[in-house]
Design an enzyme around this catalytic site. Structure first.
Site, PDB file in Angstrom:
ATOM      1  CG  HIS A 165      -2.139  -0.894   0.992  1.00  0.00           C
ATOM      2  ND1 HIS A 165      -2.082  -2.027   0.208  1.00  0.00           N
ATOM      3  CD2 HIS A 165      -3.409  -0.836   1.455  1.00  0.00           C
ATOM      4  CE1 HIS A 165      -3.258  -2.617   0.211  1.00  0.00           C
ATOM      5  NE2 HIS A 165      -4.086  -1.919   0.956  1.00  0.00           N
ATOM      6  CG  MET A 167       5.018   1.213  -4.952  1.00  0.00           C
ATOM      7  SD  MET A 167       6.566   2.082  -4.659  1.00  0.00           S
ATOM      8  CE  MET A 167       6.170   3.715  -5.266  1.00  0.00           C
ATOM      9  CG  ASP A 168      -1.233   0.686  -4.756  1.00  0.00           C
ATOM     10  OD1 ASP A 168      -0.872   0.824  -5.935  1.00  0.00           O
ATOM     11  OD2 ASP A 168      -1.751  -0.347  -4.325  1.00  0.00           O
ATOM     12  CG  HIS A 169      -1.510   4.793   0.140  1.00  0.00           C
ATOM     13  ND1 HIS A 169      -1.692   4.477   1.467  1.00  0.00           N
ATOM     14  CD2 HIS A 169      -2.538   4.222  -0.528  1.00  0.00           C
ATOM     15  CE1 HIS A 169      -2.790   3.745   1.594  1.00  0.00           C
ATOM     16  NE2 HIS A 169      -3.314   3.581   0.398  1.00  0.00           N
ATOM     17  N   GLY A 172      -0.266   7.679  -5.688  1.00  0.00           N
ATOM     18  CA  GLY A 172      -1.449   8.527  -5.612  1.00  0.00           C
ATOM     19  C   GLY A 172      -1.130   9.949  -5.203  1.00  0.00           C
TER      20      GLY A 172
END
Length: 398
Positions: A165, A167-169, A172
């Protein structure tokens, strides 16, 4: 007071986590974010799954809070037309499909420009909208691995560590900054644009000095919790089950204070640790000594003693401790939100404060699928009840 992005509307076609986290951040700054799904293809994270110790859409709860929800069936030609109507009243459209998917649906950048000449289209993907690798699919672990962060994360004697997460955040947040820049440019020029965010490039952009070292022919290795200069520097076992405390000592003065607090005979005068360079050279032995001491005390006690002495230290907190923290609660970094079913839960607020900018943050909980269609289709698009019912009967709104 007016929120920073009040008056900005986002047609949100993003899925999974990286793209939705971007639009979630923008919604907390005041943008009206309309999330588009369908009963046939809901966001995969809306589906209950075992994560974080409970069976439920925990990830979706985080990135969908604050958003409005409507249904559009992209497999129906009228669904594409309805999506264009939504874009026509929006400032930003956001998607996170593989490159080419939106274009094949008839909703690519040029198609959207035809209905809204100054539209800003955010496209978040694994490797970008162009280039030889643009067709690759990807999830957060791939972003970190392919971008090089995974190879730098972990202990020297262990394998690369998978990152999810975070990395995703990070993708984003980078995307949110890019959208803000595009909105600023449009305000100055009247021009929209395509914002192309490649997740693996976000990962690589965080490598910093590692890329410079590699380019200069230097070896770059995993270092765990070690620091290039400081020692002791790491996370040490504290008393109790799975309790840990982080300690970082920078100066010789701080070291003497720590040695005095620890009370280990001969430690303060040990030549192996007399200077910063010596401590770093003998950091393995020093870590063992510090770990023996911390293991005898609760992390909170170690933290309090070292903080009082001006040494950077803190317990390694669990998620439960963070949600209960009075400091974060007072600053609305952790807030309570009420779900449509009446359930109250803790949520992560926006991690910034503005002296002028209104009450930013989360205003509502996770939306039910299609919960806001009366407002979006009725008030914003001016569709009659009969028209909406016909589209539902034809499974356009579905």
């Amino acid at each position: 007071m007016v929120k920073p992005l009040e008056g900005v509307r986002i047609a949100d076609f993003t899925v999974h986590n990286a793209g939705p986290f971007c639009t979630h951040m923008l919604s907390q700054l005041g943008a009206e974010c309309i999330k588009v799904e369908s009963a046939q293809r809901p966001d995969i994270f809306r589906k209950p799954h075992p994560v974080y110790g409970r069976m439920g859409p925990a990830t979706f709860d985080q990135v969908a809070s604050n958003k409005l929800s409507v249904r559009i069936n992209f497999k129906h030609p009228q669904g594409i037309a309805l999506a264009k109507r939504l874009v026509a009243i929006s400032d930003v459209a956001a998607e996170s499909f593989r490159p080419g998917v939106l274009t094949r649906l008839g909703l690519g950048y040029e198609a959207l420009r035809a209905v809204k000449s100054d539209i800003i289209l955010l496209a978040v993907s694994s490797s970008g909208q162009s280039g030889p690798d643009s067709h690759f699919a990807g999830y957060a672990p791939l972003f970190g691995a392919w971008g090089g962060l995974g190879a730098l994360t972990g202990y020297a004697d262990g394998p690369p560590v998978e990152m999810r997460h975070v990395m995703d955040h990070t993708v984003g947040m980078n995307a949110a900054v890019a959208v803000l820049a595009a909105l600023h440019r449009r305000r100055a020029t009247g021009l929209g644009c395509l914002v192309d965010v490649a997740a693996r490039e976000v990962s690589s952009s965080l490598l910093g000095e590692a890329l410079l070292l590699a380019a200069a022919g230097q070896a770059v290795t995993r270092t765990g919790n070690e620091h290039p200069r400081m020692a002791p520097h790491g996370v040490y076992k504290a008393a109790g089950d799975d309790r840990w405390v982080s300690i970082a000592v920078e100066t010789d003065v701080e070291w003497q204070r720590l040695a005095s607090i620890m009370g280990t005979p001969g430690l303060a005068g040990d030549p192996r640790f007399a200077t910063q360079a010596a401590r770093h050279e003998n950091r393995v032995a020093l870590d063992d000594i510090v770990a023996v001491w911390t293991a005898t005390l609760p992390g909170a006690v170690v933290e309090a003693m070292l903080q009082e002495a001006g040494i950077a230290a803190h317990e390694s907190w669990t998620a439960r401790e963070i949600t209960a923290d009075a400091h974060l609660r007072e600053r609305n970094a952790i807030v309570n939100v009420r779900e449509p079913d009446g359930r109250v839960r803790a949520a992560v607020g926006v991690p910034v404060r503005l002296s002028k900018g209104g009450d930013i943050g989360i205003a509502r909980g996770t939306p039910k699928l299609g919960e806001h269609e009366e407002y979006v289709y009725g008030e914003l698009l001016g569709m009659s009840t009969a028209e909406r019912q016909e589209l539902q009967d034809d499974q356009v709104i579905f």
